[in-house]
Design a protein around this motif. Sequence first.
Motif, mmCIF file in Angstrom:
data_model
loop_
_atom_site.group_PDB
_atom_site.id
_atom_site.type_symbol
_atom_site.label_atom_id
_atom_site.label_comp_id
_atom_site.label_asym_id
_atom_site.label_seq_id
_atom_site.Cartn_x
_atom_site.Cartn_y
_atom_site.Cartn_z
ATOM 1 N N LYS A 127 0.837 -1.206 0.000
ATOM 2 C CA LYS A 127 0.000 0.000 0.000
ATOM 3 C C LYS A 127 0.869 1.252 0.000
ATOM 4 O O LYS A 127 0.532 2.247 -0.636
ATOM 5 C CB LYS A 127 -0.937 -0.006 1.210
ATOM 6 N N PHE A 166 -0.978 -18.428 2.633
ATOM 7 C CA PHE A 166 -1.715 -17.375 3.349
ATOM 8 C C PHE A 166 -2.863 -16.838 2.499
ATOM 9 O O PHE A 166 -3.987 -16.685 2.970
ATOM 10 C CB PHE A 166 -0.736 -16.250 3.710
ATOM 11 N N ILE A 221 -4.555 -18.189 0.224
ATOM 12 C CA ILE A 221 -5.637 -19.145 -0.011
ATOM 13 C C ILE A 221 -6.351 -19.518 1.288
ATOM 14 O O ILE A 221 -7.576 -19.665 1.310
ATOM 15 C CB ILE A 221 -5.094 -20.393 -0.727
ATOM 16 N N SER A 236 7.807 -6.442 -9.714
ATOM 17 C CA SER A 236 6.820 -7.231 -10.459
ATOM 18 C C SER A 236 7.263 -8.679 -10.580
ATOM 19 O O SER A 236 6.455 -9.597 -10.492
ATOM 20 C CB SER A 236 6.633 -6.645 -11.856
ATOM 21 N N ASP A 240 6.441 -10.407 -7.449
ATOM 22 C CA ASP A 240 5.008 -10.726 -7.385
ATOM 23 C C ASP A 240 4.685 -11.950 -8.239
ATOM 24 O O ASP A 240 3.930 -12.836 -7.825
ATOM 25 C CB ASP A 240 4.167 -9.539 -7.880
ATOM 26 N N LYS A 271 -3.941 -23.262 -6.154
ATOM 27 C CA LYS A 271 -5.390 -23.134 -6.362
ATOM 28 C C LYS A 271 -5.871 -24.152 -7.391
ATOM 29 O O LYS A 271 -6.913 -24.796 -7.216
ATOM 30 C CB LYS A 271 -5.726 -21.716 -6.860
ATOM 31 N N ILE A 286 -7.937 -28.975 -11.117
ATOM 32 C CA ILE A 286 -7.503 -28.597 -12.467
ATOM 33 C C ILE A 286 -6.116 -29.208 -12.701
ATOM 34 O O ILE A 286 -5.248 -29.158 -11.814
ATOM 35 C CB ILE A 286 -7.442 -27.057 -12.607
ATOM 36 N N LEU A 308 1.022 -10.304 -17.667
ATOM 37 C CA LEU A 308 0.391 -9.581 -16.556
ATOM 38 C C LEU A 308 1.381 -8.663 -15.838
ATOM 39 O O LEU A 308 1.058 -7.521 -15.495
ATOM 40 C CB LEU A 308 -0.214 -10.588 -15.563
ATOM 41 N N TYR A 309 2.584 -9.190 -15.598
ATOM 42 C CA TYR A 309 3.573 -8.418 -14.838
ATOM 43 C C TYR A 309 4.569 -7.695 -15.740
ATOM 44 O O TYR A 309 5.577 -7.187 -15.253
ATOM 45 C CB TYR A 309 4.294 -9.338 -13.846
ATOM 46 N N ARG A 310 4.286 -7.691 -17.045
ATOM 47 C CA ARG A 310 5.123 -6.988 -18.028
ATOM 48 C C ARG A 310 6.594 -7.347 -17.848
ATOM 49 O O ARG A 310 7.476 -6.504 -17.765
ATOM 50 C CB ARG A 310 4.920 -5.471 -17.904
#
Lengths: 535, 244
Positions: free
Chosen positions: A88, A281, A283, A442, A445, A456, A462, A479-481
């Motif tokens: 944040k 964490f 999930i 990024s 992440d 997941k 899956i 997504l994270y370029r």
Amino acid sequence: MRKKTLIWIMTIVSLFSALLTGCHGRKGMEPFTMPEAFDENVDYNITFWAKNDTNKTQTDIYKQAITDFNKLYPNIHVDLRLYTDYGKIYNDVITNISTGTTPNVCITYPDHIATYMTGDNTVVPLDDLIADPEYGMGGSLVRFDSVREDEIVPQFLNECKIGGSIYALPYMRSTEACYVNQTYVERLGYEVPDVLTWDFVWEVSEKAMETDADGNYKVNGQKVMIPFIYKSTDNMMIQMLHELDAPYSTPEGEIGIFNDTTKSLLFTVASHAETGAFSTFKISSYPGNFLNAGQCLFAIDSTAGATWMGSHAPLSDIHESKKVEFETAVRPIPQFDTQNISMISQGPSICIFNKPDNEEVLASWLFAQYMLSNDVQIAYAKTEGYTPVTIRAREEESYIDYLSRAGQDNKEHYDVKIAATKLLLENSDKTFVTPVFNGSASLRDASGQMIEEVTKARRRKITVDDAFIDKLYDNMRSLYRLDSASAVGGDDSDRDLGPLPAATRNLIVILIVVWAVIAVYVSVEKIKERKRKNA
Amino acid sequence: MKKKIIALLVMTMTAATLMTGCGKGDTDKKSEGVMTYEEYAKAPLDSEVTIEAYVQAKQGWWENEGVGVATIYTQDKEGAYFLYNAQCSEEQYNKLAQGTKIKATGYKSEWSGEVEIADATFEIEDGSYIAPAKDVTSILGSDSIIDEQNKFVAFKGMKVEDAGNGKAFMYKYDDSGSQGDDLYFKVSLNGASYTFTVESYLTGADTEVYKTVEALNIGDTVDMEGFLYWYEGINPHITKVTVK
């Protein structure tokens, strides 16, 4: 007449060039330059964006530090804004860079600074400030007993170097620890080794999944059991790749994570997510909540979260009635090579944002420096499993005494917290950090998100196979370029820096034209002179 | 003749009313492939679920690496569904009003006891329903309150207790925050006390409920409404407080 014309042309061209350059520079700020002196008759209001671990004592320490600092510098007023999440702070800083309203002083990660630095002169390089004989570290005009540069733990200061310059001061350091329910591990027939291996953790975790005829887990007699929970999955992937010496990224920002070793690790994680032996964490929830309820055997979290871990943890989110009694062992996180252990170095650093007024920046610097003084360092380190970043604080008698009192109570001297602190103190030489570049946040992440995605997926039945991973890699890149990350550190002399900005290109063209005009003029004049001489 | 006209009008109006009623009934009927609440409640965790429900409140929109996500309280006449970080463009988010009907598909998940629909996508449908607050005061502290999870509920006649800092509320759960952060306050009934929250993303510092809680005094008796969120036990997100 011709000379005058030429002078006019050159003047206009030069002015035009200067205007072009000015246009380009107007987007950023002038670089910070050290003022000759600090005017203590002028009031400075500086903002400090800080992070605390939702821990009131930490908040109180920040406030106390601000009060104490203000007594030393009555003209510097620090306004504290608290966050409980680095992400944040990062998002808010990014937003405020574009509006020119960054804080003066900010707790941050070096990864984040690399992104902040994409703005011109946004973050102040600290090398000159540190070395200044008057206002620098240990400086003669600093109004408190400021630490010298050589009193900061060297590897922690090095972590704050980006592209050869220091852009932050380390504030606190932590690492990750594995908090083990030793009682339940032993109940399953195992002994907790001094250094856990990944194989050991996976094996015991699968063993813990055995249930009785009523569907209760045998090890705890409850309906809930997630034997292995990792809080920060980005760290999990980074740690495993580091242990295996597998590619992650180069200091220049070249992304190496999308490789076969990563794929193999993801398959392993997926196989244990499928049985329910592993979760995260994001999930499931905080590892400490499950650990303290006897629903987790291996909870990996920061040493800065140690006060939440164990039967007698001073902080807890679960009801007392849900807690179970067990022995907590604190271990380094699992290793592939027990003879060559490593652990990530993490924790808050402090950066200073540039402002038009150099003295305001100097005021910020004085406050940032104050945060490294013994009173602040030791008080804050005691709140969690943090270690001070200065050698001076580590060697202070009161701190050594604090460490020696482990287990005397379940508050300041909570044994799990002090064991977590010692884990880093005793292994500071085995810590590592990942390269910092514009895009490294990024990449971090993405590395965690891949673990989240396979976990997941298997929970949702899956299939996780080569095709799944290939698609996952593509998604993460997009997504994270991660195809466009750029370095701000390391040796980038061979790197393609891309096309020059339009203003720069125009300036170069203008300069070439000016020089060509000068050359032509000089040649013509010489020919004329020769003709005159020959005439 | 007049009587005939009146009778005709009455019949027409009755038929129209019935037809409108039927229409309303149709919006309650689940579309093909959509679960009833009962089916949703029985679905195992981590299974894919598709539900139709009505937005009761929005708990914020944000962008994660360029992908918009929103957290939404939804409910039908049978039960409630909490959509956590559902994929949602800002434009789509702005179209969501209290009562808006949506059809959502995601995975049933549980986080610290809170059952939610994760990784959901949704589309807006025709229809509207605003759930009345269900009074759950009498089942506070009982096991059956979990059946009301995520619903819009009411608590009546509870007494405000010391939040733990000598005041009626705290900024953040441990009093480490400041104005704008979540508010935590304790209320009691029949000797048992509970921690309730004003969630700042749901109702921020400029809302009436936030200001009302900031003005509470220990010993006040209050009626409250909010959503029955869960975090290691009940942790209602209060949206309205009335001091009695």
